[in-house]
Motif scaffolding. Structure first.
Motif: not given
Length: 433
Positions: A118-125
């Motif tokens: 996951d390189k994108s900015t993503v939420p925790v989980g």
């Protein structure tokens, strides 16, 4: 190594190009056939200083490839980066449909071990959700890693090639070894590769951007006080920035932050906190301050002209949310423009890179000047909204000749006030008496 990068937007194209630059074979995947054709033919699709040279070199050396075929793109790859959009919903949450959609497809076509990143900015989980999506259709071995990007538009190539730190979230020793080997050429000078669990890595990106947004908003609040107290924010900035606990960066006051990261990430972290039943009070204030600051210059303009804006003509220098990019997402200049148009003003604009994007957005509502001086013709005042280097040392005599009145509203504090007074301008900036 053989790498696949899914998504050829800003993050994906920089990531793919920079990994190819260190000798890896990179295949970038995108669903847009027209975009893939342009990239394959050597036409770069984003503006980022220094990127085109690397892009063309690695395309020529056949280390960088583009395709719309996901299965072919990942077939030989050991590492698959997901660099996909995570647009904010109305509630501030990050929309994961693109990432989870690709994860679902990966589960259907994977045949051997891969590290999915996951390189994108993503939420925790999110790493857990990606893993679950793949597992619905794939029972073989794989690992999901969180590797958030910390790229600043305008200096993204330097940020990638010489990172302050690399954050890698994984609980797998196998993935840790692969990711460590991948990033080894980028940290030869000793900058750290920080290994942690996936959730901590995911939160690190949001925490970093939200802290920087907080720092900017705090300084804009100090600027507001300076204007009311007769203090000079430049002096205050230097006074606190020399404290090593605070540091000099992100202390420049202005007309608020914009772009694709800070606004979205602050909203997403607020939403995540709400999901955990936590009231993140500081970030609510940060958003409120930033929204107010974007229109602070308009307030100054209205006060100066006794709220008689209708029929006035303004020149605006700078449209991008920051210099050295053509990105206009959440740009303060756009809010200033919209407000002045609503008040009955007409506007001429100039930006070295962002004109095309603004014209696509606003059409014939504005006059698009060929150069910075042409924008000034018969303008009642100049508004500076982006701190491009070429605006810092202009030809003041040419400015005086073109402007109807020698008035400048500077949202980025490009000039010293005393200097402007000597040049004969009325000069209103941010946080100065």
């Amino acid at each position: 190594m053989k790498i696949a990068v899914v998504g050829t937007g800003y993050v994906g194209l920089v990531t793919g190009t920079c990994f190819a630059e260190t000798g890896n074979r990179v295949t970038c995947v995108d669903i847009d056939q027209s975009k893939v054709n342009r990239l394959t033919n050597g036409e770069i699709t984003i503006y980022e200083p220094g990127l085109e040279k690397l892009f063309l070199r690695n395309l020529k050396e056949q280390r960088l490839h583009f395709t719309t075929d996901l299965a072919a793109g990942i077939a030989d790859a050991t590492i698959v980066f997901l660099a996909l959009p995570t647009p904010p919903g109305e509630d501030g949450s990050a929309d994961l449909k693109y990432i989870l959609g690709v994860a679902d497809e990966l589960g259907k076509i994977m045949t051997d071990y891969k590290v999915i990143v996951d390189k994108s900015t993503v939420p925790v989980g999110t790493a857990d959700k990606v893993k679950d999506a793949i597992c619905r259709n794939y029972t073989g071995e794989f690992d999901v890693v969180s590797n958030p990007e910390f790229l600043r538009e305008g200096v993204a190539v330097d940020d990638f090639m010489k990172p302050d730190r690399v954050v890698i979230g994984t609980s797998s020793d196998r993935a840790k070894k692969i990711m460590g080997d991948l990033y080894a050429p980028f940290v030869r000078q000793g900058n750290p590769v920080l290994f942690m669990d996936e959730r901590s890595a995911e939160l690190t990106k949001y925490a970093a951007n939200s802290f920087l947004a907080t720092k900017i908003s705090f300084m804009n609040e100090i600027a507001q006080l300076c204007e009311r107290m007769g203090a000079n924010v430049d002096m205050v900035r230097r006074g606190i920035g020399s404290d090593e606990r605070i540091g000099k960066r992100f202390l420049f006051p202005g007309i608020g932050y914009g772009g694709s990261c800070f606004p979205k990430d602050v909203k997403a972290l607020i939403h995540s906190a709400e999901q955990m039943d936590y009231d993140f009070k500081i970030l609510y204030a940060v958003e409120k301050v930033n929204a107010h600051q974007k229109l602070h210059l308009v307030s100054k303009i209205q006060d100066y002209f006794n709220h008689q804006i209708s029929g006035k003509h303004f020149a605006i220098w700078g449209l991008a949310f920051k210099p050295n990019t053509d990105d206009i997402r959440e740009a303060p200049a756009l809010e200033i423009i919209e407000t002045l148009l609503q008040l009955g003003a007409s506007i001429s604009v100039f930006d070295p890179e962002a004109m095309k994007n603004v014209q696509q957005l606003m059409g014939n509502k504005l006059n698009y000047a060929d150069n910075m001086y042409a924008a000034l013709n018969n303008a009642d005042a100049l508004i500076i909204a982006t701190e491009w280097s070429e605006f810092r040392t202009p030809d003041f005599e040419q400015m005086k000749a073109n402007l109807k009145a020698k008035i400048i509203f500077d949202g980025r504090n490009l000039f010293e006030k005393e200097w402007m007074l000597q040049e004969g301008f009325e000069y209103l900036s941010i946080g100065r008496p």
